[in-house]
Write an enzyme that holds these catalytic residues in place. Structure first.
Site, PDB file in Angstrom:
ATOM      1  N   ASP A  50       0.819  -1.207   0.000  1.00 42.93           N
ATOM      2  CA  ASP A  50       0.000   0.000   0.000  1.00 42.93           C
ATOM      3  C   ASP A  50       0.857   1.262   0.000  1.00 42.93           C
ATOM      4  OD1 ASP A  50      -2.423  -1.335  -0.067  1.00 42.93           O
ATOM      5  OD2 ASP A  50      -2.628  -1.412   2.106  1.00 42.93           O
ATOM      6  N   ARG A 132       4.699  18.740  24.159  1.00 39.36           N
ATOM      7  CA  ARG A 132       3.611  19.457  24.804  1.00 39.36           C
ATOM      8  C   ARG A 132       2.476  19.614  23.809  1.00 39.36           C
ATOM      9  NH1 ARG A 132       6.028  25.624  25.198  1.00 39.36           N
ATOM     10  NH2 ARG A 132       6.674  25.825  23.019  1.00 39.36           N
ATOM     11  N   TYR A 164      -4.486   5.249  10.378  1.00 43.91           N
ATOM     12  CA  TYR A 164      -4.214   5.940  11.647  1.00 43.91           C
ATOM     13  C   TYR A 164      -5.522   6.334  12.336  1.00 43.91           C
ATOM     14  CZ  TYR A 164      -1.455   9.029  14.732  1.00 43.91           C
ATOM     15  OH  TYR A 164      -0.848   9.628  15.810  1.00 43.91           O
ATOM     16  N   ASN A 165      -6.488   6.781  11.538  1.00 43.40           N
ATOM     17  CA  ASN A 165      -7.778   7.178  12.080  1.00 43.40           C
ATOM     18  C   ASN A 165      -8.427   6.066  12.894  1.00 43.40           C
ATOM     19  OD1 ASN A 165     -10.586   8.630  11.975  1.00 43.40           O
ATOM     20  ND2 ASN A 165     -10.928   6.668  10.975  1.00 43.40           N
ATOM     21  N   SER A 167      -7.013   3.549  14.400  1.00 43.22           N
ATOM     22  CA  SER A 167      -6.268   3.275  15.635  1.00 43.22           C
ATOM     23  C   SER A 167      -6.573   4.297  16.725  1.00 43.22           C
ATOM     24  CB  SER A 167      -4.764   3.249  15.346  1.00 43.22           C
ATOM     25  OG  SER A 167      -4.279   4.554  15.044  1.00 43.22           O
TER      26      SER A 167
END
Length: 265
Positions: A50, A132, A164-165, A167
């Site tokens: 991919d 941060r 990623y979304n 996860s």
């Protein structure tokens, strides 16, 4: 465009010459000639997984006047790659009989500080490079939706929603839905800061704008698909669904949901 020329994209150039030679000869059977420049090709074929498929599209400047196909060289499941070098008979059957349909994948357009647009097929991420949180205002169209304080955000396409979304707890979205998904990264929610606290979908008619707080030096890190975006002094990022779409082959019984099942269930 007549599909009579093909360009093979190899991101690492480490694949054996036999693999490329076999593929060149295979497509030559159907009168599809190999070219050395991707801009001259009506078909762009990535060789690999991919990641190679995403790179092929990016290196080809997200052209939407050609067709992209992925050819895997490992026996594993993919989300974008439909074919495999170890099953050349399937490629031969599909192209000989024209036994496939076209599918169009939505693409996200990203502008940083009013610069030239960039595009991504999978996802755009923005986060602080420092240890941060980062503060930014998120506008939906011209409406100030929230004051965000956290690690960052991810904006994904439907096809990118399984990456990623997912996860981060975001929803998996059908690619037939023309929408982009906004998902938070480590948002701060207390008496002083408040965000929605969940991912949300936006239609093509609702672009978002991220305005980064300039009272501190956050030095945000941004990435598109599997490549970093190097921009200094970022103040504003505008994101929307593009009019561009990526054309790929849709094999029978190999829809997005078939692939999702094979990869996750």
């Amino acid at each position: 465009m007549v599909n009579n020329t093909i360009y093979f994209f190899e991101p690492s150039n480490k694949n054996s010459k036999k693999i490329v030679s076999d593929l060149v000869n295979l497509f030559d059977e159907f009168g599809i000639k190999t070219v050395d420049n991707c801009n001259d090709a009506s078909i762009v074929a990535s060789i690999g997984g991919d990641g190679a498929f995403l790179q092929a599209i990016r290196k080809n400047d997200f052209r939407n006047d050609c067709m992209y196909i992925g050819i895997g060289i490992e026996e594993r499941n993919y989300m974008y790659v439909d074919f495999n070098y170890h099953n050349l008979s399937e490629i031969r059957r599909v192209f000989k009989l024209n036994n496939f349909e076209m599918r169009n994948y939505p693409v996200i357009e990203v502008k940083v500080n009013n610069n030239q647009p960039n595009y991504c097929l999978n996802e755009f991420t923005l986060r602080s490079s420092l240890v941060r949180t980062i503060m930014m205002d998120i506008y939906i169209e011209d409406f100030l939706f929230e004051h965000f304080n956290g690690d960052g955000i991810v904006v994904s396409t439907p096809t990118g929603s399984t990456g990623y979304n997912k996860s981060l707890g975001g929803a998996v979205v059908d690619p037939l839905i023309s929408a982009m998904q906004v998902t938070e990264l480590g948002s701060v929610n207390n008496n002083n800061h408040r965000t929605l606290g969940t991912s949300f979908l936006l239609s093509k008619e609702r672009p978002i704008t991220i305005v980064i707080d300039q009272s501190d030096n956050y030095y945000p890190i941004m990435s598109m698909d599997n490549e970093a975006l190097s921009v200094q002094n970022t103040e504003k990022v505008s994101i929307k669904l593009s009019d561009k779409t990526i054309k790929t082959i849709r094999l029978h019984n190999n829809t997005f949901w078939h692939k999702t099942q094979r990869n996750f269930l």
